[in-house]
Design a protein around this motif. Structure first.
Motif, PDB file in Angstrom:
ATOM      1  N   ARG A 284       0.749  -1.147   0.136  1.00 29.63           N
ATOM      2  CA  ARG A 284       0.181   0.322   0.070  1.00 29.63           C
ATOM      3  C   ARG A 284       0.665   1.089  -0.167  1.00 29.63           C
ATOM      4  NH1 ARG A 284      -4.468  -1.673   4.246  1.00 29.63           N
ATOM      5  NH2 ARG A 284      -6.128  -3.200   3.411  1.00 29.63           N
ATOM      6  N   PRO A 285       0.460   2.148  -0.806  1.00 32.41           N
ATOM      7  CA  PRO A 285       0.997   3.771  -0.722  1.00 32.41           C
ATOM      8  C   PRO A 285       0.520   4.364   0.194  1.00 32.41           C
ATOM      9  CG  PRO A 285      -0.102   3.567  -2.527  1.00 32.41           C
ATOM     10  CD  PRO A 285      -0.710   2.284  -1.595  1.00 32.41           C
ATOM     11  N   MET A 286       1.942   5.302   0.781  1.00 38.12           N
ATOM     12  CA  MET A 286       1.110   6.140   1.664  1.00 38.12           C
ATOM     13  C   MET A 286       1.255   7.750   0.702  1.00 38.12           C
ATOM     14  SD  MET A 286       3.357   5.966   4.795  1.00 38.12           S
ATOM     15  CE  MET A 286       4.869   4.935   4.409  1.00 38.12           C
ATOM     16  N   ALA A 287       0.803   9.352   1.442  1.00 33.96           N
ATOM     17  CA  ALA A 287       1.042  10.124   0.346  1.00 33.96           C
ATOM     18  C   ALA A 287       1.696  11.137   1.499  1.00 33.96           C
ATOM     19  CB  ALA A 287      -0.420  10.297   0.522  1.00 33.96           C
TER      20      ALA A 287
ATOM     21  N   LEU B 128      -5.723   9.437   4.664  1.00 37.86           N
ATOM     22  CA  LEU B 128      -5.218   8.997   3.318  1.00 37.86           C
ATOM     23  C   LEU B 128      -6.096   8.196   2.799  1.00 37.86           C
ATOM     24  CD1 LEU B 128      -1.954   8.419   2.528  1.00 37.86           C
ATOM     25  CD2 LEU B 128      -2.327   6.337   3.946  1.00 37.86           C
TER      26      LEU B 128
ATOM     27  N   GLN C  67      -9.079   8.873   0.905  1.00 37.28           N
ATOM     28  CA  GLN C  67      -9.755   9.772   0.531  1.00 37.28           C
ATOM     29  C   GLN C  67      -8.810  10.593  -0.287  1.00 37.28           C
ATOM     30  OE1 GLN C  67     -10.758  13.308   2.986  1.00 37.28           O
ATOM     31  NE2 GLN C  67     -10.705  14.407   1.127  1.00 37.28           N
ATOM     32  N   LEU C  68      -7.080  10.356  -0.005  1.00 39.01           N
ATOM     33  CA  LEU C  68      -6.583  11.086  -0.748  1.00 39.01           C
ATOM     34  C   LEU C  68      -6.332   9.619  -2.367  1.00 39.01           C
ATOM     35  CD1 LEU C  68      -3.881  13.304   0.885  1.00 39.01           C
ATOM     36  CD2 LEU C  68      -5.346  13.710  -0.850  1.00 39.01           C
ATOM     37  N   LEU C  69      -6.117   8.772  -1.761  1.00 38.95           N
ATOM     38  CA  LEU C  69      -5.740   7.654  -2.398  1.00 38.95           C
ATOM     39  C   LEU C  69      -6.385   6.631  -2.694  1.00 38.95           C
ATOM     40  CD1 LEU C  69      -2.620   6.677  -0.751  1.00 38.95           C
ATOM     41  CD2 LEU C  69      -2.604   8.373  -3.133  1.00 38.95           C
TER      42      LEU C  69
ATOM     43  N   GLY D 263      -9.105   4.917  -5.308  1.00 43.05           N
ATOM     44  CA  GLY D 263      -9.029   4.419  -7.145  1.00 43.05           C
ATOM     45  C   GLY D 263      -7.463   4.423  -6.931  1.00 43.05           C
ATOM     46  N   VAL D 264      -6.249   4.741  -6.619  1.00 45.70           N
ATOM     47  CA  VAL D 264      -4.853   4.590  -7.253  1.00 45.70           C
ATOM     48  C   VAL D 264      -4.777   3.268  -7.317  1.00 45.70           C
ATOM     49  CG1 VAL D 264      -2.321   5.252  -6.042  1.00 45.70           C
ATOM     50  CG2 VAL D 264      -4.182   6.412  -6.133  1.00 45.70           C
ATOM     51  N   ALA D 265      -4.016   2.659  -7.669  1.00 46.86           N
ATOM     52  CA  ALA D 265      -3.368   0.944  -7.784  1.00 46.86           C
ATOM     53  C   ALA D 265      -2.475   0.426  -7.149  1.00 46.86           C
ATOM     54  CB  ALA D 265      -3.392   0.869  -9.590  1.00 46.86           C
ATOM     55  N   PRO D 266      -2.642  -0.776  -6.621  1.00 46.15           N
ATOM     56  CA  PRO D 266      -1.126  -0.897  -5.806  1.00 46.15           C
ATOM     57  C   PRO D 266       0.006  -0.612  -6.359  1.00 46.15           C
ATOM     58  CG  PRO D 266      -2.845  -2.735  -5.853  1.00 46.15           C
ATOM     59  CD  PRO D 266      -2.700  -1.933  -6.894  1.00 46.15           C
ATOM     60  N   PRO D 267       1.124  -0.525  -5.960  1.00 42.42           N
ATOM     61  CA  PRO D 267       2.012  -0.016  -7.017  1.00 42.42           C
ATOM     62  C   PRO D 267       3.040  -0.836  -7.758  1.00 42.42           C
ATOM     63  CG  PRO D 267       2.556  -0.237  -4.269  1.00 42.42           C
ATOM     64  CD  PRO D 267       1.323  -0.650  -4.328  1.00 42.42           C
TER      65      PRO D 267
ATOM     66  N   LEU E  22       1.818  11.386   5.218  1.00 39.08           N
ATOM     67  CA  LEU E  22       0.374  11.065   5.628  1.00 39.08           C
ATOM     68  C   LEU E  22       0.263  10.094   6.026  1.00 39.08           C
ATOM     69  CD1 LEU E  22      -2.663  12.822   6.344  1.00 39.08           C
ATOM     70  CD2 LEU E  22      -3.132  12.041   3.728  1.00 39.08           C
TER      71      LEU E  22
ATOM     72  N   LEU F 155       6.319   3.373  -2.002  1.00 35.84           N
ATOM     73  CA  LEU F 155       6.120   4.469  -2.442  1.00 35.84           C
ATOM     74  C   LEU F 155       5.361   5.587  -1.440  1.00 35.84           C
ATOM     75  CD1 LEU F 155       4.753   3.168  -5.821  1.00 35.84           C
ATOM     76  CD2 LEU F 155       6.751   4.596  -5.610  1.00 35.84           C
ATOM     77  N   VAL F 156       4.859   6.665  -1.789  1.00 34.44           N
ATOM     78  CA  VAL F 156       4.392   7.560  -1.418  1.00 34.44           C
ATOM     79  C   VAL F 156       4.646   8.514  -2.440  1.00 34.44           C
ATOM     80  CG1 VAL F 156       4.507   9.600   0.028  1.00 34.44           C
ATOM     81  CG2 VAL F 156       5.578   7.627   0.862  1.00 34.44           C
ATOM     82  N   HIS F 157       2.705   8.449  -2.484  1.00 35.45           N
ATOM     83  CA  HIS F 157       1.729   9.456  -3.901  1.00 35.45           C
ATOM     84  C   HIS F 157       2.155  10.994  -2.891  1.00 35.45           C
ATOM     85  CE1 HIS F 157       1.276   6.645  -6.932  1.00 35.45           C
ATOM     86  NE2 HIS F 157       0.448   5.969  -6.003  1.00 35.45           N
TER      87      HIS F 157
ATOM     88  N   PRO G 235      -6.990  13.142  -6.880  1.00 37.46           N
ATOM     89  CA  PRO G 235      -5.892  13.666  -7.153  1.00 37.46           C
ATOM     90  C   PRO G 235      -4.137  12.954  -7.889  1.00 37.46           C
ATOM     91  CG  PRO G 235      -6.428  13.208  -5.063  1.00 37.46           C
ATOM     92  CD  PRO G 235      -7.144  13.477  -5.590  1.00 37.46           C
ATOM     93  N   LEU G 236      -4.710  11.922  -8.410  1.00 31.11           N
ATOM     94  CA  LEU G 236      -3.907  10.914  -8.638  1.00 31.11           C
ATOM     95  C   LEU G 236      -4.730  10.591  -9.918  1.00 31.11           C
ATOM     96  CD1 LEU G 236      -2.104   9.474  -5.290  1.00 31.11           C
ATOM     97  CD2 LEU G 236      -1.542  11.648  -6.815  1.00 31.11           C
TER      98      LEU G 236
ATOM     99  N   VAL H   3       6.466  -0.850 -12.214  1.00 32.81           N
ATOM    100  CA  VAL H   3       5.428   0.686 -10.930  1.00 32.81           C
ATOM    101  C   VAL H   3       4.642   1.025 -11.578  1.00 32.81           C
ATOM    102  CG1 VAL H   3       6.844   2.490 -11.404  1.00 32.81           C
ATOM    103  CG2 VAL H   3       5.918   1.848  -9.494  1.00 32.81           C
ATOM    104  N   ALA H   4       3.068   0.619 -11.044  1.00 34.45           N
ATOM    105  CA  ALA H   4       1.950   1.540 -11.557  1.00 34.45           C
ATOM    106  C   ALA H   4       1.959   2.955 -11.882  1.00 34.45           C
ATOM    107  CB  ALA H   4       0.240   1.145 -10.879  1.00 34.45           C
TER     108      ALA H   4
ATOM    109  N   HIS I 115       1.500   6.907 -11.734  1.00 39.80           N
ATOM    110  CA  HIS I 115       0.728   7.087 -11.816  1.00 39.80           C
ATOM    111  C   HIS I 115       0.619   9.424 -11.680  1.00 39.80           C
ATOM    112  CE1 HIS I 115      -1.139   4.169  -9.986  1.00 39.80           C
ATOM    113  NE2 HIS I 115      -2.497   4.863  -9.368  1.00 39.80           N
TER     114      HIS I 115
END
Lengths: 108, 272
Positions: free
Chosen positions: A18-21, A82, A84-86, A88-92, B168, B193-195, B226-227, B240-241, B243
């Protein structure tokens, strides 16, 4: 562990699923004010080139980036901030890129 | 031979006989170290670069007094960044990461002249490294961070965050980053990964004055989406995917569609 394309990509690492932001505060009144001075001095500006390209597109700092229907407000103290922001973002890792795969697999 | 800003102080190790100093404050320490066979001031280079005492060599000079590096031995979580002229943001940045559980900050200062460097040097948990020459390009800033990572952080828990980047974490609250590090270590993962999500004020941009208001309060807005995934590239390793950040592409609609990538590998754990 090695990096490529700045820090955008890497190899020889076991990547978290899982990514972070980062909450990125690059577009500010301060950067707007510094830009002409730094440009005159020939030094790089206080913002990243990306930030500055955006500021040039905006023109002067009076412009608002908020657009109804496009923008949202974040409460960073909420436990689901987190998510909320991510949303729909795909796994890395792309499908098929297992932990032993090329790129993000363990270092040889 | 005369010492200049990019060589070393006089001494038996450097072969330098005379130095120009801007003041007398360092004189006694430099004299005392003349015969220690140490090259001072402490300098380091990215491991992938040639060791050159010239401008644009990506050389870094440690500005803290001798002995400050002892903090590295006990730090559990380290934050590494490259700053230039971020005086308004720096207090908020340090407070944010201290609250998350960061023990020590390693900062490559890109010749700040707005008080950022002096403020950082006053902090007990910050090691400051000066660049030898200004570099406006992101490549230089990445090289400096890589140099700090490679020299000081093998096997350490590290967050790579510049002054405008506030992490975050999945859980909120004091020590959240420490807890996240332990969880990732326990799962055998050594990177994340951090976006990057662009934040902006609700009103005019000029209102986001971080001298007066913390960034989290002054700029609480973001694009609702946002992404965006960019499926046509996956990096040089093909894994890597990718964005992209929505806001810069909204502002610059004619930019190349993958110009503003959002992700970066910004956390590494102690298992590597």
């Amino acid at each position: 562990m090695s990096f490529s394309d700045g820090l955008h990509h890497g190899a020889g690492m076991r990547l978290a699923p899982r990514p972070m932001a980062f909450l990125h505060y690059g577009l500010t009144a301060g950067v707007t004010a510094r830009q002409p001075r730094d440009r005159l001095s020939g030094l790089s500006q206080g913002g990243t080139p990306d930030d500055l390209a955006c500021l040039r597109a905006l023109g002067r700092g009076e412009t608002s980036l908020w657009h109804e229907g496009v923008s949202a407000r974040l409460d960073a103290t909420r436990p689901d901030a987190l998510a909320q922001l991510l949303q729909g973002v795909a796994p890395p890792l792309l499908r098929g890129a297992g932990p032993q795969g090329r790129g993000f697999g363990p270092a040889a | 031979m005369l010492c200049d800003d990019r060589t070393f102080y006089p001494g038996s190790a450097s072969g330098i006989l005379m130095a120009h100093l801007d003041g007398t404050g360092q004189m006694a320490a430099i004299h005392a170290a003349r015969d220690t066979r140490k090259l001072l001031p402490p300098r380091l280079w990215p491991m992938t670069e040639r060791v050159l005492l010239v401008a644009k060599s990506n050389m870094l000079e440690m500005l803290n007094p001798a002995g400050a590096r002892a903090k590295l031995e006990t730090a559990e979580v380290i934050c590494v960044g490259a700053f230039r002229n971020r005086r308004a943001l720096v207090p908020h940045y340090l407070a944010h990461y201290r609250d998350l559980g960061v023990d020590l900050f390693l900062v490559a200062d890109n010749l700040s002249d707005d008080g950022t460097r002096e403020y950082l040097l006053d902090q007990p948990d910050v090691l400051v490294f000066s660049c030898s020459s200004d570099d406006p390009m992101p490549r230089g800033q990445t090289m400096w961070k890589r140099a700090l990572l490679d020299h000081f952080c093998p096997g350490r828990r590290v967050v790579l965050a510049d002054a405008e980047e506030f992490l975050l974490t999945p859980r909120q609250g004091a020590g959240a980053l420490r807890a996240a590090c332990r969880e990732l270590d326990a799962a055998g993962q050594d990177a994340a990964l951090v976006h990057r999500v662009d934040m902006y004020p609700l009103g005019p941009l000029a209102e986001a004055d971080f001298d007066l208001v913390p960034p989290q309060v002054a700029a609480p807005a973001h694009d609702r989406v946002p992404l965006r995934p960019w499926p046509l590239t996956a990096g040089p390793f093909g894994q890597v995917a990718d964005h992209v950040r929505a806001l810069p592409h909204r502002l610059l609609p004619l930019a190349a569609p993958q110009r503003f990538l959002s992700q970066k590998i910004a956390w590494s754990g102690s298992t590597r």
